[in-house]
Design a protein around this motif. Structure first.
Motif, PDB file in Angstrom:
ATOM      1  N   ASP A 180     -11.000  -4.958   3.472  1.00 19.75           N
ATOM      2  CA  ASP A 180     -12.357  -4.530   3.148  1.00 19.75           C
ATOM      3  C   ASP A 180     -12.966  -3.665   4.245  1.00 19.75           C
ATOM      4  O   ASP A 180     -13.585  -2.641   3.980  1.00 19.75           O
ATOM      5  N   PRO A 195      -8.738  -4.174  -1.095  1.00 19.00           N
ATOM      6  CA  PRO A 195     -10.178  -4.289  -0.880  1.00 19.00           C
ATOM      7  C   PRO A 195     -10.870  -4.851  -2.115  1.00 19.00           C
ATOM      8  O   PRO A 195     -10.408  -4.664  -3.246  1.00 19.00           O
ATOM      9  N   SER A 196     -11.979  -5.537  -1.891  1.00 15.30           N
ATOM     10  CA  SER A 196     -12.699  -6.122  -3.022  1.00 15.30           C
ATOM     11  C   SER A 196     -13.401  -5.063  -3.855  1.00 15.30           C
ATOM     12  O   SER A 196     -13.628  -5.254  -5.046  1.00 15.30           O
ATOM     13  N   GLY A 230     -10.783  -9.208   1.219  1.00 12.78           N
ATOM     14  CA  GLY A 230      -9.976  -8.548   0.205  1.00 12.78           C
ATOM     15  C   GLY A 230      -9.343  -9.529  -0.763  1.00 12.78           C
ATOM     16  O   GLY A 230      -9.229 -10.723  -0.498  1.00 12.78           O
ATOM     17  N   GLY A 261     -10.934  -0.391   4.198  1.00 14.67           N
ATOM     18  CA  GLY A 261     -10.637   0.205   2.897  1.00 14.67           C
ATOM     19  C   GLY A 261      -9.166   0.532   2.727  1.00 14.67           C
ATOM     20  O   GLY A 261      -8.816   1.636   2.306  1.00 14.67           O
ATOM     21  N   GLN A 280      -9.744  -9.598   5.522  1.00 13.78           N
ATOM     22  CA  GLN A 280     -11.000  -9.003   5.964  1.00 13.78           C
ATOM     23  C   GLN A 280     -10.809  -7.530   6.308  1.00 13.78           C
ATOM     24  O   GLN A 280     -11.677  -6.693   6.022  1.00 13.78           O
TER      25      GLN A 280
END
Length: 225
Positions: A78, A43-44, A20, A81, A75
């Motif tokens: 991501d 999140p990315s 993220g 979410g 992490q």
């Protein structure tokens, strides 16, 4: 050989671990007339709406405590979410509005100012079903206290080694400067504890989780809760 190379490259793409993104913000509090630092771990992927978890730090900590002690949050942002928000709660605020010091209004900041800021600047799911709050020690108190007082805002809350009842420690952590001396302000102290707020709960009001180590000085009050 070229086919093996292509397959290896595709495998690398499918197993790559994304982390993220982290933002460090200054969020203005009109209630306290100051800017407050917050870390947001997002999140990315940006084309969705995210649930939010607010993470409150412990006594003497700051906005960086959770990101530094739990680097896996990047992490997990991501993986699940989720948007994580780590506000600075001051050195010893305990996350309530002080009836003694008008400059200590962290309940107002989080519930009225910070949530509004996050929901207006990030693609969140802006309802209690998708908003949770938890914290460590002083932050565990803050998380349960705020959630129990604002069930319209939070659907779930938790605490790790939370100071859910600080009345057995009347001279610790600077609490008396914000609530007054315990011996002459017992009702104020009572009403600012998680233990007192819990009496207003009905089954189904909140999803709750809390834990405490067997060697922790808050074990007795957590067992009582």
């Amino acid at each position: 050989q070229s086919m093996k190379t292509i397959l290896a490259f595709l495998l690398l793409l499918t197993t790559r671990v994304f982390a993220g993104q982290t933002d460090t913000l200054l969020v203005h509090s009109a209630a306290m007339n100051k800017d407050i630092k917050c870390v947001v771990i997002r999140p990315s992927a940006g084309n969705t709406h995210w649930p939010v978890i607010y993470l409150l730090h412990g006594y003497s900590g700051n906005y960086a405590q959770w990101p530094s002690t739990a680097p896996q949050l990047q992490q997990e942002a991501d993986e699940y979410g989720i948007l994580f928000v780590c506000p600075d709660g001051g050195f010893d605020s305990w996350y309530f509005d002080s009836p003694v010091d008008p400059k200590v209004r962290y309940e107002t900041f989080i519930t009225k100012e910070l949530i509004a800021y996050i929901d207006s600047h990030y693609p969140t799911e802006p309802d209690r079903t998708h908003r949770a709050i938890t914290g460590l020690s002083m932050g565990g108190h803050g998380a349960l206290y705020l959630a129990m007082h604002h069930k319209d805002l939070f659907g779930a809350a938790g605490a790790t080694s939370g100071g859910v009842d600080f009345r057995p420690f009347p001279n610790n952590w600077g609490i008396k400067k914000d609530l007054g001396d315990y011996s002459s302000n017992k009702t104020i102290w009572d009403t600012h504890t998680v233990m007192y707020a819990a009496d207003s709960l009905h089954n189904g009001d909140l999803r709750l989780i809390f834990d405490c180590g067997t060697g922790d000085f808050f074990l007795t009050v957590n067992r009582a809760l």
